[in-house]
Write an enzyme that holds these catalytic residues in place. Structure first.
Site, PDB file in Angstrom:
ATOM      1  N   TYR A   1      -7.653 -21.723 -18.715  1.00 48.00           N
ATOM      2  CA  TYR A   1      -6.810 -20.553 -18.979  1.00 48.00           C
ATOM      3  C   TYR A   1      -5.671 -20.954 -19.911  1.00 48.00           C
ATOM      4  O   TYR A   1      -5.366 -20.252 -20.889  1.00 48.00           O
ATOM      5  CB  TYR A   1      -6.273 -20.028 -17.643  1.00 48.00           C
ATOM      6  CG  TYR A   1      -5.503 -18.733 -17.724  1.00 48.00           C
ATOM      7  CD1 TYR A   1      -6.155 -17.510 -17.644  1.00 48.00           C
ATOM      8  CD2 TYR A   1      -4.113 -18.726 -17.857  1.00 48.00           C
ATOM      9  CE1 TYR A   1      -5.449 -16.313 -17.698  1.00 48.00           C
ATOM     10  CE2 TYR A   1      -3.396 -17.549 -17.917  1.00 48.00           C
ATOM     11  CZ  TYR A   1      -4.069 -16.342 -17.834  1.00 48.00           C
ATOM     12  OH  TYR A   1      -3.364 -15.163 -17.900  1.00 48.00           O
TER      13      TYR A   1
ATOM     14  N   SER B   1       0.205 -15.435 -22.654  1.00 46.95           N
ATOM     15  CA  SER B   1       0.688 -15.731 -21.298  1.00 46.95           C
ATOM     16  C   SER B   1       1.830 -16.736 -21.444  1.00 46.95           C
ATOM     17  O   SER B   1       2.035 -17.311 -22.520  1.00 46.95           O
ATOM     18  CB  SER B   1      -0.473 -16.343 -20.511  1.00 46.95           C
ATOM     19  OG  SER B   1      -0.034 -17.126 -19.429  1.00 46.95           O
TER      20      SER B   1
HETATM   21  P1  NDP Z   1      -6.976  -7.779 -14.066  1.00 47.13           P
HETATM   22  O1  NDP Z   1      -7.888  -8.733 -13.388  1.00 47.13           O
HETATM   23  O2  NDP Z   1      -6.090  -6.907 -13.227  1.00 47.13           O
HETATM   24  O3  NDP Z   1      -7.818  -6.822 -15.049  1.00 47.13           O
HETATM   25  C1  NDP Z   1      -8.692  -7.420 -15.960  1.00 47.13           C
HETATM   26  C2  NDP Z   1      -9.307  -6.360 -16.845  1.00 47.13           C
HETATM   27  O4  NDP Z   1     -10.162  -7.050 -17.785  1.00 47.13           O
HETATM   28  C3  NDP Z   1     -10.174  -5.388 -16.089  1.00 47.13           C
HETATM   29  O5  NDP Z   1     -10.106  -4.123 -16.710  1.00 47.13           O
HETATM   30  C4  NDP Z   1     -11.564  -5.993 -16.245  1.00 47.13           C
HETATM   31  O6  NDP Z   1     -12.552  -5.003 -16.098  1.00 47.13           O
HETATM   32  C5  NDP Z   1     -11.480  -6.536 -17.668  1.00 47.13           C
HETATM   33  N1  NDP Z   1     -12.444  -7.601 -17.964  1.00 47.13           N
HETATM   34  C6  NDP Z   1     -12.585  -8.817 -17.378  1.00 47.13           C
HETATM   35  N2  NDP Z   1     -13.593  -9.494 -17.947  1.00 47.13           N
HETATM   36  C7  NDP Z   1     -14.105  -8.687 -18.913  1.00 47.13           C
HETATM   37  C8  NDP Z   1     -15.170  -8.812 -19.832  1.00 47.13           C
HETATM   38  N3  NDP Z   1     -15.933  -9.909 -19.881  1.00 47.13           N
HETATM   39  N4  NDP Z   1     -15.422  -7.781 -20.679  1.00 47.13           N
HETATM   40  C9  NDP Z   1     -14.678  -6.641 -20.634  1.00 47.13           C
HETATM   41  N5  NDP Z   1     -13.658  -6.471 -19.775  1.00 47.13           N
HETATM   42  C10 NDP Z   1     -13.379  -7.472 -18.921  1.00 47.13           C
HETATM   43  O7  NDP Z   1      -6.115  -8.656 -15.055  1.00 47.13           O
HETATM   44  P2  NDP Z   1      -4.629  -8.445 -15.587  1.00 47.13           P
HETATM   45  O8  NDP Z   1      -4.396  -7.029 -15.906  1.00 47.13           O
HETATM   46  O9  NDP Z   1      -3.707  -9.149 -14.685  1.00 47.13           O
HETATM   47  O10 NDP Z   1      -4.676  -9.294 -16.937  1.00 47.13           O
HETATM   48  C11 NDP Z   1      -4.907  -8.708 -18.204  1.00 47.13           C
HETATM   49  C12 NDP Z   1      -4.613  -9.733 -19.280  1.00 47.13           C
HETATM   50  O11 NDP Z   1      -3.272 -10.158 -19.163  1.00 47.13           O
HETATM   51  C13 NDP Z   1      -5.468 -10.990 -19.199  1.00 47.13           C
HETATM   52  O12 NDP Z   1      -5.760 -11.454 -20.505  1.00 47.13           O
HETATM   53  C14 NDP Z   1      -4.554 -11.967 -18.495  1.00 47.13           C
HETATM   54  O13 NDP Z   1      -4.875 -13.292 -18.780  1.00 47.13           O
HETATM   55  C15 NDP Z   1      -3.217 -11.570 -19.078  1.00 47.13           C
HETATM   56  N6  NDP Z   1      -2.069 -11.977 -18.306  1.00 47.13           N
HETATM   57  C16 NDP Z   1      -1.877 -11.536 -17.021  1.00 47.13           C
HETATM   58  C17 NDP Z   1      -0.752 -11.919 -16.335  1.00 47.13           C
HETATM   59  C18 NDP Z   1      -0.470 -11.448 -14.954  1.00 47.13           C
HETATM   60  O14 NDP Z   1       0.525 -11.904 -14.377  1.00 47.13           O
HETATM   61  N7  NDP Z   1      -1.255 -10.556 -14.385  1.00 47.13           N
HETATM   62  C19 NDP Z   1       0.234 -12.831 -16.918  1.00 47.13           C
HETATM   63  C20 NDP Z   1      -0.072 -13.238 -18.258  1.00 47.13           C
HETATM   64  C21 NDP Z   1      -1.176 -12.812 -18.906  1.00 47.13           C
HETATM   65  P3  NDP Z   1     -13.917  -5.257 -15.246  1.00 47.13           P
HETATM   66  O15 NDP Z   1     -13.572  -6.152 -14.101  1.00 47.13           O
HETATM   67  O16 NDP Z   1     -14.384  -3.932 -14.832  1.00 47.13           O
HETATM   68  O17 NDP Z   1     -14.825  -5.896 -16.238  1.00 47.13           O
END
Ligand code: NDP
Length: 255
Positions: A159, A146
């Site tokens: 985070y 990030s």
């Molecule tokens: P979302 O909240 O849109 O999606 C998160 C995904 O992670 C879902 O598929 C969710 O599935 C899964 N997830 C969450 N917890 C778990 C767990 N314990 N085990 C397995 N799967 C899990 O997040 P983003 O797509 O926005 O973010 C994805 C990554 O990118 C993260 O690491 C985030 O920190 C990083 N990021 C995002 C940014 C942004 O602007 N969006 C910027 C920088 C980094 P489910 O809920 O079904 O478990």
């Protein structure tokens, strides 16, 4: 014809948190480059729906629902891959959560939950994947960092610490595993349009701040991570190790 430098045909990619958001977009991008995808998330129904949609789009996808914070579930998932002859050639450690609270009000359990989900999971899953990659002599690991891998921001301390850790975990992986034909690199997305940011997108003041602060003057789309993900998963990046590439519309480069 696909340029062989970017061809993922015959490779299998486990993308954690690929039922939606950035993980889903990267999974579809890797699939379009030829990879077979193991779709992950905690909710089996959401994972199943993503697999169906990806198959309907012509991609090869299979479900791998497990909680990345459960070492037992991770170990069992890899045992299942072994038993069915599935090799994880590409691992994208993407699953993550956000939790916003000032540090003086932050409960230790909430700190721990964010660290477990966003950092410790990448170590545990990386270890299980790397054991097998080392035996095969090749593998690609892409950890999702990030802007907070490099810069702090108020109200998101755990985070920030987890994502700073992701940067150094990536370098630690390179230090130990590069000689075994594994390339471990990271992507640092900027502010992207996903569920995780919905509250920020819906906040006019924050939305205006992102648009003003980002040199590109806009939020990023999830599909804008695909090019970097395919590059870091493909032979094109075979001599790149321990790097973090920011995909952020220029934000981290500019005051
Ligand atoms: P979302 O909240 O849109 O999606 C998160 C995904 O992670 C879902 O598929 C969710 O599935 C899964 N997830 C969450 N917890 C778990 C767990 N314990 N085990 C397995 N799967 C899990 O997040 P983003 O797509 O926005 O973010 C994805 C990554 O990118 C993260 O690491 C985030 O920190 C990083 N990021 C995002 C940014 C942004 O602007 N969006 C910027 C920088 C980094 P489910 O809920 O079904 O478990």
């Amino acid at each position: 014809m696909t340029n062989p430098l970017f061809d993922l045909t015959g490779r299998t990619a486990l993308v954690t948190g690929s039922s939606r958001g950035l993980g889903r977009a990267m999974a579809e991008g890797l699939a379009a480059a030829g990879a077979s995808i193991l779709v992950n998330g905690t909710d089996p129904a959401r994972v199943g729906a993503a697999v169906q949609e990806m198959r309907q789009a012509g991609f090869e996808a299979n479900p791998a629902a497990f909680d990345v914070t459960s070492e037992e579930q991770v170990v069992n998932a890899f045992a299942g891959f072994d038993a069915s002859g599935v090799t994880v050639d590409i691992l994208v450690n993407n699953a993550g959560i956000q939790f916003r609270k000032p540090m003086v009000e932050l409960a230790t359990a909430d700190w721990q939950r964010v660290i477990d989900t966003n950092l410790t999971s990448a170590f545990v899953i990386g270890r299980e994947a790397a054991k097998r990659m080392i035996a095969r002599g090749h593998g690609k690991i892409i950890n999702i960092g990030s802007l907070t891998s490099a810069l702090a921001r108020a109200t998101v301390a755990p985070y920030t610490v987890a994502k700073g850790g992701i940067k150094m975990l990536t370098q630690a992986m390179a230090a130990e595993w590069a000689e075994h034909g594994i390339q471990a690199n990271a992507i640092g997305p900027g502010y992207m349009l996903t569920d995780m940011n919905q509250a920020l997108i819906d906040n006019p003041a924050f939305d205006a701040w992102v648009k003003n602060r980002t040199p590109s003057k806009r939020w990023g789309r999830p599909d804008e991570l695909i090019g970097t993900a395919v590059f870091l998963a493909a032979p094109a990046s075979n001599y790149i190790n321990g790097q973090i590439i920011y995909v952020d519309g220029g934000m981290i480069s500019v005051l």
